[in-house]
Motif scaffolding. Structure first.
Motif, PDB file in Angstrom:
ATOM      1  N   ALA A   1       0.829  -1.208   0.000  1.00 31.55           N
ATOM      2  CA  ALA A   1       0.000   0.000   0.000  1.00 31.55           C
ATOM      3  C   ALA A   1       0.864   1.259   0.000  1.00 31.55           C
ATOM      4  O   ALA A   1       0.597   2.213  -0.748  1.00 31.55           O
ATOM      5  N   LEU A   2       1.907   1.279   0.802  1.00 30.76           N
ATOM      6  CA  LEU A   2       2.774   2.451   0.854  1.00 30.76           C
ATOM      7  C   LEU A   2       3.548   2.635  -0.455  1.00 30.76           C
ATOM      8  O   LEU A   2       3.819   3.768  -0.869  1.00 30.76           O
ATOM      9  N   ALA A   3       3.902   1.533  -1.105  1.00 30.08           N
ATOM     10  CA  ALA A   3       4.592   1.636  -2.395  1.00 30.08           C
ATOM     11  C   ALA A   3       3.687   2.295  -3.440  1.00 30.08           C
ATOM     12  O   ALA A   3       4.134   3.145  -4.223  1.00 30.08           O
ATOM     13  N   LEU A   4       2.410   1.928  -3.456  1.00 27.52           N
ATOM     14  CA  LEU A   4       1.470   2.533  -4.405  1.00 27.52           C
ATOM     15  C   LEU A   4       1.263   4.009  -4.111  1.00 27.52           C
ATOM     16  O   LEU A   4       1.206   4.852  -5.030  1.00 27.52           O
ATOM     17  N   ILE A   5       1.166   4.355  -2.810  1.00 26.79           N
ATOM     18  CA  ILE A   5       0.989   5.760  -2.438  1.00 26.79           C
ATOM     19  C   ILE A   5       2.240   6.567  -2.785  1.00 26.79           C
ATOM     20  O   ILE A   5       2.159   7.711  -3.245  1.00 26.79           O
ATOM     21  N   ALA A   6       3.414   5.955  -2.591  1.00 30.28           N
ATOM     22  CA  ALA A   6       4.660   6.661  -2.905  1.00 30.28           C
ATOM     23  C   ALA A   6       4.767   6.955  -4.395  1.00 30.28           C
ATOM     24  O   ALA A   6       5.277   8.015  -4.794  1.00 30.28           O
TER      25      ALA A   6
ATOM     26  N   PHE B   1       2.134  11.153   1.527  1.00 28.52           N
ATOM     27  CA  PHE B   1       2.736   9.845   1.815  1.00 28.52           C
ATOM     28  C   PHE B   1       3.145   9.747   3.281  1.00 28.52           C
ATOM     29  O   PHE B   1       2.887   8.742   3.941  1.00 28.52           O
ATOM     30  N   ILE B   2       3.776  10.814   3.807  1.00 27.93           N
ATOM     31  CA  ILE B   2       4.211  10.795   5.210  1.00 27.93           C
ATOM     32  C   ILE B   2       3.023  10.699   6.147  1.00 27.93           C
ATOM     33  O   ILE B   2       3.028   9.941   7.122  1.00 27.93           O
ATOM     34  N   SER B   3       1.958  11.446   5.860  1.00 31.72           N
ATOM     35  CA  SER B   3       0.784  11.453   6.742  1.00 31.72           C
ATOM     36  C   SER B   3       0.070  10.104   6.746  1.00 31.72           C
ATOM     37  O   SER B   3      -0.615   9.766   7.715  1.00 31.72           O
ATOM     38  N   ILE B   4       0.205   9.342   5.664  1.00 24.27           N
ATOM     39  CA  ILE B   4      -0.407   8.008   5.614  1.00 24.27           C
ATOM     40  C   ILE B   4       0.554   6.948   6.132  1.00 24.27           C
ATOM     41  O   ILE B   4       0.150   5.991   6.803  1.00 24.27           O
ATOM     42  N   ALA B   5       1.840   7.106   5.839  1.00 23.61           N
ATOM     43  CA  ALA B   5       2.826   6.087   6.197  1.00 23.61           C
ATOM     44  C   ALA B   5       2.950   5.929   7.709  1.00 23.61           C
ATOM     45  O   ALA B   5       3.051   4.799   8.212  1.00 23.61           O
ATOM     46  N   ILE B   6       2.947   7.041   8.439  1.00 26.90           N
ATOM     47  CA  ILE B   6       3.156   6.946   9.896  1.00 26.90           C
ATOM     48  C   ILE B   6       2.040   6.151  10.577  1.00 26.90           C
ATOM     49  O   ILE B   6       2.332   5.217  11.345  1.00 26.90           O
ATOM     50  N   PRO B   7       0.742   6.446  10.335  1.00 27.27           N
ATOM     51  CA  PRO B   7      -0.298   5.615  10.980  1.00 27.27           C
ATOM     52  C   PRO B   7      -0.245   4.141  10.553  1.00 27.27           C
ATOM     53  O   PRO B   7      -0.450   3.240  11.380  1.00 27.27           O
ATOM     54  N   VAL B   8       0.042   3.900   9.269  1.00 29.06           N
ATOM     55  CA  VAL B   8       0.110   2.516   8.796  1.00 29.06           C
ATOM     56  C   VAL B   8       1.260   1.773   9.471  1.00 29.06           C
ATOM     57  O   VAL B   8       1.105   0.626   9.935  1.00 29.06           O
ATOM     58  N   LEU B   9       2.410   2.416   9.559  1.00 24.39           N
ATOM     59  CA  LEU B   9       3.554   1.777  10.194  1.00 24.39           C
ATOM     60  C   LEU B   9       3.351   1.609  11.698  1.00 24.39           C
ATOM     61  O   LEU B   9       3.864   0.658  12.293  1.00 24.39           O
ATOM     62  N   LEU B  10       2.594   2.506  12.316  1.00 26.88           N
ATOM     63  CA  LEU B  10       2.275   2.333  13.732  1.00 26.88           C
ATOM     64  C   LEU B  10       1.416   1.086  13.950  1.00 26.88           C
ATOM     65  O   LEU B  10       1.589   0.369  14.942  1.00 26.88           O
ATOM     66  N   ILE B  11       0.500   0.838  13.026  1.00 28.33           N
ATOM     67  CA  ILE B  11      -0.312  -0.384  13.116  1.00 28.33           C
ATOM     68  C   ILE B  11       0.573  -1.613  12.961  1.00 28.33           C
ATOM     69  O   ILE B  11       0.443  -2.600  13.694  1.00 28.33           O
ATOM     70  N   VAL B  12       1.510  -1.566  12.000  1.00 26.62           N
ATOM     71  CA  VAL B  12       2.440  -2.682  11.810  1.00 26.62           C
ATOM     72  C   VAL B  12       3.311  -2.865  13.060  1.00 26.62           C
ATOM     73  O   VAL B  12       3.563  -3.995  13.500  1.00 26.62           O
ATOM     74  N   LEU B  13       3.745  -1.739  13.644  1.00 29.15           N
ATOM     75  CA  LEU B  13       4.561  -1.809  14.853  1.00 29.15           C
ATOM     76  C   LEU B  13       3.792  -2.456  15.995  1.00 29.15           C
ATOM     77  O   LEU B  13       4.324  -3.313  16.721  1.00 29.15           O
ATOM     78  N   TYR B  14       2.528  -2.062  16.159  1.00 28.73           N
ATOM     79  CA  TYR B  14       1.699  -2.669  17.214  1.00 28.73           C
ATOM     80  C   TYR B  14       1.524  -4.163  16.967  1.00 28.73           C
ATOM     81  O   TYR B  14       1.665  -4.978  17.900  1.00 28.73           O
TER      82      TYR B  14
END
Length: 221
Positions: free
Chosen positions: A52-57, A66-79
């Motif tokens: 998903a992040l690759a497509l947004i990038a 991209f930054i505003s979407i990447a941080i919440p997505v990566l936080l979910i992955v981190l959790y």
């Protein structure tokens, strides 16, 4: 002729021990299945997030969107990664419990029929050395403790492998910091997760339940 009371008692003991042994084997199988399922779930979440992040990038060219979407997505992955590592650590402790239980049952088998000892490749002792011998790691007690507490042992385990990935995700989140601090914050995020995971992993080995204290330790030498 009906069996004597002594023979009947031994047969009953063997039946009870064998039933418990099969129960522990089945429980170990369930533990392994859950471990692999947890890892697959986390890898699926991670793969979906990366795609998903690759497509947004590609669409935003790594801009603010991209930054505003990447941080919440990566936080979910981190959790998801931290939750998976925590559960895998608990499952490893449970698997150690089942191994100790089977070693104690094997010790009971040998009390009844000691002549069977040469035919067992697993250990009948319930200390750390005996547990590792059953798991296929034949080292002495001191070497075993050094091995489990070594920083080189953590990356070889399932929780350790996921810890490296989760630490990289933490570093990627920190990478979104202001430009002068990008490298330092990313490295700090990576090292923080690695250090916390290493501390937790060592505690899971050194702090065992009182029920797992050795009752039939390995003989010296």
């Amino acid at each position: 002729m009906p069996p004597s009371r002594a023979e009947s008692g031994v047969a009953t003991k063997l039946q009870i021990l064998a039933t418990e042994h099969w129960s522990l084997l089945a429980t170990r199988s369930l533990t392994y299945n859950e471990s692999l399922a947890r890892v697959n779930i986390f890898l699926a979440i991670l793969s979906g997030a990366v795609i998903a992040l690759a497509l947004i990038a590609q669409a935003d060219h790594f801009g603010r969107t991209f930054i505003s979407i990447a941080i919440p997505v990566l936080l979910i992955v981190l959790y998801a990664g931290i939750a998976t590592i925590t559960r895998l650590t608990a499952l490893n402790r449970a698997d150690y419990r089942w191994v100790i239980g089977m070693n104690r049952l094997r010790n009971a088998y040998l009390e009844i029929h000691p002549e069977l000892a040469p035919h067992f490749v697993a250990s009948p002792y319930d200390d750390l050395h005996g547990a590792l011998q059953t798991l296929g790691i034949d080292v002495d007690e001191v070497t075993a403790r050094r091995l489990l507490r070594s920083i080189f042992h953590l990356p070889q385990t399932l929780p350790g492998m996921l810890t490296v990935i989760v630490a990289a995700v933490a570093g990627a989140i920190a990478f979104a910091a202001p430009s002068p601090a990008i490298v330092l914050s990313a490295a700090a995020g990576f090292l923080l997760v690695m250090v916390l995971a290493a501390i937790r992993g060592r505690r899971s080995v050194s702090r065992l339940s009182p029920t797992l204290q050795p009752r039939f330790p390995s003989p010296p030498g």
